[in-house]
Design a protein around this motif. Structure first.
Motif, PDB file in Angstrom:
ATOM      1  N   GLY A 130      49.699  17.638  22.228  1.00 19.50           N
ATOM      2  CA  GLY A 130      50.810  18.498  22.618  1.00 19.50           C
ATOM      3  C   GLY A 130      50.390  19.527  23.641  1.00 19.50           C
ATOM      4  O   GLY A 130      49.332  19.402  24.286  1.00 19.50           O
ATOM      5  N   TYR A 131      51.215  20.584  23.747  1.00 16.61           N
ATOM      6  CA  TYR A 131      51.049  21.557  24.825  1.00 16.61           C
ATOM      7  C   TYR A 131      51.347  22.963  24.323  1.00 16.61           C
ATOM      8  O   TYR A 131      52.057  23.167  23.338  1.00 16.61           O
ATOM      9  N   THR A 132      50.799  23.933  25.033  1.00 13.67           N
ATOM     10  CA  THR A 132      51.167  25.321  24.834  1.00 13.67           C
ATOM     11  C   THR A 132      51.033  26.041  26.177  1.00 13.67           C
ATOM     12  O   THR A 132      50.619  25.448  27.174  1.00 13.67           O
ATOM     13  N   VAL A 133      51.398  27.319  26.186  1.00 14.48           N
ATOM     14  CA  VAL A 133      51.294  28.135  27.392  1.00 14.48           C
ATOM     15  C   VAL A 133      49.979  28.902  27.356  1.00 14.48           C
ATOM     16  O   VAL A 133      49.556  29.386  26.300  1.00 14.48           O
ATOM     17  N   CYS A 134      49.338  29.012  28.503  1.00 14.14           N
ATOM     18  CA  CYS A 134      48.132  29.828  28.624  1.00 14.14           C
ATOM     19  C   CYS A 134      48.314  30.876  29.713  1.00 14.14           C
ATOM     20  O   CYS A 134      48.903  30.601  30.765  1.00 14.14           O
ATOM     21  N   ASN A 135      47.829  32.070  29.452  1.00 18.98           N
ATOM     22  CA  ASN A 135      47.669  33.100  30.483  1.00 18.98           C
ATOM     23  C   ASN A 135      46.173  33.386  30.551  1.00 18.98           C
ATOM     24  O   ASN A 135      45.600  33.993  29.652  1.00 18.98           O
ATOM     25  N   ASP A 136      45.547  32.922  31.627  1.00 20.36           N
ATOM     26  CA  ASP A 136      44.088  32.985  31.749  1.00 20.36           C
ATOM     27  C   ASP A 136      43.728  34.038  32.792  1.00 20.36           C
ATOM     28  O   ASP A 136      43.894  33.816  33.994  1.00 20.36           O
ATOM     29  N   TYR A 137      43.217  35.180  32.333  1.00 21.87           N
ATOM     30  CA  TYR A 137      42.913  36.278  33.245  1.00 21.87           C
ATOM     31  C   TYR A 137      41.577  36.079  33.955  1.00 21.87           C
ATOM     32  O   TYR A 137      40.659  35.458  33.428  1.00 21.87           O
ATOM     33  N   ALA A 138      41.503  36.638  35.146  1.00 16.02           N
ATOM     34  CA  ALA A 138      40.252  36.630  35.912  1.00 16.02           C
ATOM     35  C   ALA A 138      40.068  37.993  36.554  1.00 16.02           C
ATOM     36  O   ALA A 138      41.036  38.652  36.928  1.00 16.02           O
ATOM     37  N   ILE A 139      38.809  38.411  36.672  1.00 14.83           N
ATOM     38  CA  ILE A 139      38.474  39.658  37.372  1.00 14.83           C
ATOM     39  C   ILE A 139      37.701  39.272  38.615  1.00 14.83           C
ATOM     40  O   ILE A 139      36.545  38.848  38.548  1.00 14.83           O
ATOM     41  N   ARG A 140      38.351  39.407  39.751  1.00 22.59           N
ATOM     42  CA  ARG A 140      37.764  38.935  41.005  1.00 22.59           C
ATOM     43  C   ARG A 140      36.555  39.763  41.434  1.00 22.59           C
ATOM     44  O   ARG A 140      35.698  39.268  42.173  1.00 22.59           O
ATOM     45  N   ASP A 141      36.465  41.007  40.975  1.00 18.03           N
ATOM     46  CA  ASP A 141      35.299  41.833  41.301  1.00 18.03           C
ATOM     47  C   ASP A 141      33.988  41.152  40.889  1.00 18.03           C
ATOM     48  O   ASP A 141      32.947  41.355  41.512  1.00 18.03           O
ATOM     49  N   TYR A 142      34.044  40.374  39.815  1.00 11.76           N
ATOM     50  CA  TYR A 142      32.840  39.790  39.247  1.00 11.76           C
ATOM     51  C   TYR A 142      32.547  38.394  39.784  1.00 11.76           C
ATOM     52  O   TYR A 142      31.569  37.764  39.374  1.00 11.76           O
ATOM     53  N   LEU A 143      33.376  37.906  40.678  1.00  9.77           N
ATOM     54  CA  LEU A 143      33.233  36.538  41.148  1.00  9.77           C
ATOM     55  C   LEU A 143      32.014  36.387  42.055  1.00  9.77           C
ATOM     56  O   LEU A 143      31.812  37.155  42.986  1.00  9.77           O
ATOM     57  N   GLU A 144      31.227  35.359  41.779  1.00 13.00           N
ATOM     58  CA  GLU A 144      30.083  35.075  42.635  1.00 13.00           C
ATOM     59  C   GLU A 144      30.536  34.556  43.989  1.00 13.00           C
ATOM     60  O   GLU A 144      29.967  34.870  45.024  1.00 13.00           O
ATOM     61  N   ASN A 145      31.549  33.717  43.954  1.00  6.66           N
ATOM     62  CA  ASN A 145      32.218  33.262  45.169  1.00  6.66           C
ATOM     63  C   ASN A 145      33.572  32.715  44.758  1.00  6.66           C
ATOM     64  O   ASN A 145      33.891  32.645  43.580  1.00  6.66           O
ATOM     65  N   TRP A 146      34.382  32.324  45.718  1.00 10.06           N
ATOM     66  CA  TRP A 146      35.770  31.961  45.428  1.00 10.06           C
ATOM     67  C   TRP A 146      35.934  30.577  44.839  1.00 10.06           C
ATOM     68  O   TRP A 146      37.039  30.170  44.506  1.00 10.06           O
ATOM     69  N   TYR A 147      34.852  29.825  44.692  1.00 10.95           N
ATOM     70  CA  TYR A 147      35.042  28.469  44.202  1.00 10.95           C
ATOM     71  C   TYR A 147      34.070  28.091  43.093  1.00 10.95           C
ATOM     72  O   TYR A 147      34.040  26.945  42.667  1.00 10.95           O
ATOM     73  N   ARG A 148      33.278  29.044  42.611  1.00 10.96           N
ATOM     74  CA  ARG A 148      32.415  28.783  41.467  1.00 10.96           C
ATOM     75  C   ARG A 148      32.523  29.953  40.487  1.00 10.96           C
ATOM     76  O   ARG A 148      31.703  30.870  40.506  1.00 10.96           O
ATOM     77  N   PRO A 149      33.546  29.947  39.612  1.00 12.52           N
ATOM     78  CA  PRO A 149      33.713  31.076  38.686  1.00 12.52           C
ATOM     79  C   PRO A 149      32.510  31.224  37.758  1.00 12.52           C
ATOM     80  O   PRO A 149      31.981  30.245  37.259  1.00 12.52           O
ATOM     81  N   ASN A 150      32.093  32.472  37.529  1.00 10.41           N
ATOM     82  CA  ASN A 150      30.971  32.689  36.616  1.00 10.41           C
ATOM     83  C   ASN A 150      31.487  33.189  35.264  1.00 10.41           C
ATOM     84  O   ASN A 150      32.687  33.394  35.066  1.00 10.41           O
ATOM     85  N   LEU A 151      30.584  33.389  34.321  1.00  5.99           N
ATOM     86  CA  LEU A 151      30.992  33.716  32.960  1.00  5.99           C
ATOM     87  C   LEU A 151      31.739  35.039  32.866  1.00  5.99           C
ATOM     88  O   LEU A 151      32.716  35.157  32.122  1.00  5.99           O
ATOM     89  N   ARG A 152      31.286  36.067  33.596  1.00 10.36           N
ATOM     90  CA  ARG A 152      31.951  37.374  33.491  1.00 10.36           C
ATOM     91  C   ARG A 152      33.387  37.330  33.999  1.00 10.36           C
ATOM     92  O   ARG A 152      34.218  38.124  33.582  1.00 10.36           O
ATOM     93  N   VAL A 153      33.678  36.413  34.901  1.00  8.62           N
ATOM     94  CA  VAL A 153      35.034  36.294  35.417  1.00  8.62           C
ATOM     95  C   VAL A 153      35.954  35.614  34.413  1.00  8.62           C
ATOM     96  O   VAL A 153      37.076  36.047  34.173  1.00  8.62           O
ATOM     97  N   LYS A 154      35.487  34.553  33.789  1.00  9.10           N
ATOM     98  CA  LYS A 154      36.375  33.662  33.060  1.00  9.10           C
ATOM     99  C   LYS A 154      36.184  33.606  31.548  1.00  9.10           C
ATOM    100  O   LYS A 154      37.138  33.357  30.821  1.00  9.10           O
TER     101      LYS A 154
END
Length: 259
Positions: A130-154
């Motif tokens: 089945g399915y549900t809704v997700c709201n997945d937050y990210a903090i861009r300040d902590y991003l190593e780069n725009w295409y490889r999310p790191n642990l602190r971001v996600k």
């Protein structure tokens, strides 16, 4: 039938929607009827491994095109979350002091119903419970780069909101034809459709199960469309998916967490 999981009177209950006349409530599995604000909402199922997709919407790829070195022709961008990142409907998500850009992501969450190992694309949907809704937050300040999310971001405690309902797969005619919407303090800030996914659900299950075994309760977060904006302490964020649910979350500051 849509179901939820809630904590009430010292126990965890399966719950169902209940019309209270002028408002909506919940009917617990034991027969008691309660108002929505009388319970603590939990994720609507026992969460296993959370498998999240980045940049899986064509319009979101275009939105970030100046920062990216990946395209829709690359392999899916996948990262994992622990169950500790997950909270339920009406929960609170912490915005750390001093960050400049923290944003929501409205996503269709796909719940695996049975073991999937080396599953062909044509057989993949048989493994979806089945399915549900997700709201997945990210903090861009902590991003190593725009295409490889790191642990602190996600993979942040309380940064992945799931719910309020688990909707069985047989009740969703086409998961690739659903509207997505996000409202911040009542204002629509994000709109999209699951038809705009780069990699659809069968392709994702085929890809993932080729190198990892998916188990019942595992969740695939399928990405978000364009329209992510900064959110601040005190903001109410509502992420909606047509036919799946309306998920409410509030942003709070460090003080509530003793920081």
């Amino acid at each position: 039938m849509k179901t939820a999981r809630v904590a009430y009177a010292g126990a965890i209950h399966t719950a169902f929607e209940q019309d209270l006349g002028s408002s909506k409530g919940l009917r617990l599995a034991d027969g008691r009827v309660v108002a929505e604000d009388q319970v603590v909402w939990l994720p609507p199922f026992e969460v296993g491994t959370v498998i999240a997709l980045g940049l899986n919407y064509a319009d979101h790829l275009k939105e970030l095109s100046k920062e990216l070195t990946v395209t829709s022709k690359d392999e899916p961008l996948v990262f994992l979350k622990t169950p500790g990142a997950v909270i339920g409907h009406r929960g609170q998500t912490r915005r750390p002091r001093g960050v400049a850009f923290m944003h929501y992501e409205c996503e269709l969450a796909v719940v695996i119903g049975r073991t999937a190992h080396r599953v062909a694309r044509a057989d993949a949907m048989a493994h979806v419970a089945g399915y549900t809704v997700c709201n997945d937050y990210a903090i861009r300040d902590y991003l190593e780069n725009w295409y490889r999310p790191n642990l602190r971001v996600k993979n942040r405690d309380g940064g992945t909101v799931l719910g309020p309902w688990f909707v069985p797969a047989e009740e969703v005619a086409d998961p690739h034809a659903l509207g997505l919407h996000t409202l911040v303090n009542g204002q629509v800030t994000q709109q999209g459709t699951t038809a705009n996914m780069v990699n659809h659900i069968p392709a994702l299950i085929e890809y993932l199960s080729a190198f990892m075994t998916l188990q019942a309760g595992d969740v695939i977060l399928t990405g978000t469309p364009e329209g992510v904006v900064n959110v601040n302490e005190g903001d109410e964020v509502i992420t909606e998916i047509d036919g799946i649910g309306r998920l409410v979350n509030t942003i709070v500051g460090d003080e509530l967490f003793g920081r």
